[in-house]
Design a protein around this motif. Structure first.
Motif, PDB file in Angstrom:
ATOM      1  N   UNK A  43      70.148  18.101  56.898  1.00  0.00           N
ATOM      2  CA  UNK A  43      69.832  17.627  58.250  1.00  0.00           C
ATOM      3  C   UNK A  43      69.510  18.783  59.195  1.00  0.00           C
ATOM      4  N   UNK A  44      69.769  20.022  58.747  1.00  0.00           N
ATOM      5  CA  UNK A  44      69.523  21.180  59.624  1.00  0.00           C
ATOM      6  C   UNK A  44      68.117  21.745  59.476  1.00  0.00           C
ATOM      7  N   UNK A  45      67.339  21.241  58.509  1.00  0.00           N
ATOM      8  CA  UNK A  45      66.036  21.838  58.219  1.00  0.00           C
ATOM      9  C   UNK A  45      65.029  21.561  59.338  1.00  0.00           C
ATOM     10  N   UNK A  46      64.365  22.626  59.780  1.00  0.00           N
ATOM     11  CA  UNK A  46      63.373  22.511  60.858  1.00  0.00           C
ATOM     12  C   UNK A  46      62.080  23.186  60.399  1.00  0.00           C
ATOM     13  N   UNK A  47      60.975  22.457  60.501  1.00  0.00           N
ATOM     14  CA  UNK A  47      59.678  23.012  60.127  1.00  0.00           C
ATOM     15  C   UNK A  47      59.119  23.834  61.280  1.00  0.00           C
ATOM     16  N   UNK A  48      58.348  24.884  60.920  1.00  0.00           N
ATOM     17  CA  UNK A  48      57.723  25.721  61.953  1.00  0.00           C
ATOM     18  C   UNK A  48      56.434  26.310  61.429  1.00  0.00           C
TER      19      UNK A  48
END
Lengths: 380, 380
Positions: free
Chosen positions: B65-70
């Motif tokens: 749930x902590x994964x963030x795309x950039x």
């Protein structure tokens, strides 16, 4: 206690049977004294301990609340009920009158023609059927006790001493250099501490109570970890770091302890890794389960990467793989140290008939905490 | 998808780093194409699968749930957070820009002076860093694929094929004659079924769903047990009785399954015992854990006597113990059967950039149920 009433040509033998309907029966049978073959002797058994491993043939299969005493004061009997779920595992003993008593010592009273040198000697024997007044044995299986050593001194010359020595053998043969023992304050642990001190081997002792820490430190143990302490995992990791122990022998068996030992070993092993691997350290970490103080499932929380193993361990099977020359050396070491390194202590001596009395059953069923009992079949 | 913007002398490499504060970063680095040494080659990678074993270097350490795309569409990045409890196990990779991708295949585009025979050949390689446009490799590590075999055909020439073959090697070396596999309907299991049919080895397949039973029976599997059936333990015991399998490879790992397999093996082993022993059959029963579909603790309910073991198992470690001659034979067998016995199937081909897209992460994180992905770095 009345004098035994059996004739001079018979002797009492404690027997155990499980019937098809799940009835467990224990009784004293009056049986002819065997005649030894050329390479055999007959031992008048004078002392035989009740080890945890004996209880499995005595009362363990039955529900403790089902046990009912019967018979006379002199020839008591004991009956109990085995639960239907346990019965399939006992298939091979159904209907068989099994003798009981893994080890013991006594005087050779009859000897075959090739064993006359043993006549009159006090010898120790391993292999079952020692809760008896007389027991047939192969001459080769007798450990001749040094002069001046009593049967009581030598009664426990096999199970604990050879278990301690075989643990060290397994450690060496599998390439480890130091070891861990759980439930380490019991007789076996005290013995293993002496063996490791004599041999200069690192030993990490795991116990559950502060007084056990004190007891082992008093015996010169360097590494003692108390699993009841809040910082147990830190204590254990530090002891493993200092000893580099990568093999453990666990008598607790149920619960998380085996997995905790592996995980702490892995923490130490990873400190030596220069490259990351998601599979952890390739150093093999092993826990052997040899007891069963906690009957619940063994729960392994897997944080130890892939280089680990857990398994059953049984001293006689290890002994069988060592080869006769090495076994002879181990037995000679035990005989030489039977009143020192390998000395056992007992809380009480009891008769064969006493083994079947409910108040005694209660005591030996929780053997680890209440001290050891020694059976003297000459008192039956 | 735009054309790659790197110059002809650089190539993209997928890198993964965990920082001291627990930040996981994944990105595509533009790096110089390496110059091969005399015994080395440079491979233009054309196909590399995402195996469960790759996910541990990709996203697995972080809380999903902590994964963030950039980043950009062409150069996406992915960041996540590793929980403080997991961080100590990652100590050896903190601050390191690790390459990812255990295996793959491609064309040799540069070759050192002792490796010119490989120039232009399609080869498969194992050992990490395959999620890259170019990868340096030792010539000896290259499996040369037969003419006509594509990089996509050969991309999975190591992990599953050598795992299947090493299971059979372990079985033989440890004295067993038939084996058990759990999660047996996946690609590895289908391969092991073909290998065992070719070699005439008994294989007990354990699956969780009726359609998986059907799938394996369709591939000719004789023994398939469904752990969701109420009579699973009876199915398993009967299959063990027919095959005499005493070793199992378990990909589920968490929960009671490993213990259940041991207990059913013991039921069969006891049928051969003529004398009762409270320690059960001395026949050694082994379960190796090689996966981790269920991350919970492995719970061993001990009904298998003392003759058993459970442990971690890792194909590359087994390979390392086999010796180069045997490894060469195994690799030749894989190369010869790469489009038949050892063929792999993929649901979709994706680019290097796709590997970092959240919707793809979700798919490969549950690889076992959603089909396999194949990365084509030439499409990045």
């Amino acid at each position: 206690m009345p004098e035994k009433t059996s004739s001079s040509e018979t002797g009492l033998v404690l027997r155990s049977r499980v019937d098809e309907d799940g009835t467990l029966s224990l009784w004293l049978a009056d049986e002819p004294i065997p005649t030894p073959g050329p390479d055999e002797v007959v031992i008048q058994v004078q002392a035989a301990p009740i080890n945890p491993s004996d209880v499995s043939l005595l009362t363990a299969p039955a529900d403790p609340s089902s046990l009912v005493a019967g018979g006379s004061a002199e020839r008591p009997t004991l009956q109990g009920k085995v639960s239907p779920q346990r019965l399939p595992a006992l298939a091979a003993r159904i209907g068989r009158d099994l003798p009981v008593g893994n080890e013991g010592a006594g005087k050779v009273v009859r000897a075959g023609e090739n064993a006359t040198h043993l006549q009159g000697r006090t010898v120790a024997v391993f292999g079952g059927g020692m809760y008896a007044q007389y027991r047939l044995a192969r001459a080769d299986d007798c450990m001749v006790l040094p002069e001046g050593v009593t049967a009581a001194d030598g009664a426990s010359a096999f199970v604990n001493p050879l278990t301690a020595l075989c643990m060290v053998e397994t450690m060496r043969r599998e390439g480890h250099h130091a070891l861990v023992l759980t439930a380490a304050a019991a007789g076996l642990g005290q013995m293993l501490n002496k063996v490791c001190q004599e041999d200069g081997i690192g030993l990490v002792n795991i116990v559950r109570r502060a007084e056990q820490v004190k007891l082992l430190r008093g015996l010169g143990a360097k590494h003692v970890c108390n699993s009841s302490d809040p910082d147990f995992m830190d204590q254990l990791t530090q002891a493993l770091r200092e000893t580099r122990a990568t093999i453990a022998f666990d008598a607790v068996v149920g619960g998380p302890l085996a997995g905790q030992i592996l995980n702490c070993m892995e923490v130490v092993a990873r400190e030596d890794m220069t490259e990351y691997s998601p599979y952890g350290s390739p150093v093999h970490k092993q826990v052997y389960l040899f007891g069963g103080l906690d009957p619940g499932p063994t729960e392994i929380e897997r944080k130890a990467g892939m280089g680990w193993g857990v398994g059953g361990w049984l001293m006689p099977w290890v002994l069988g793989r060592l080869g006769p020359a090495r076994v002879k050396q181990l037995r000679e070491r035990v005989a030489a140290g039977i009143t020192t390194t390998f000395a056992s202590h007992y809380n009480e001596q009891i008769s064969l008939a006493d083994v079947l009395r409910p108040q005694m059953v209660e005591r030996y069923a929780k053997a680890s905490t209440s001290g050891k009992l020694l059976v003297d079949p000459t008192a039956a």
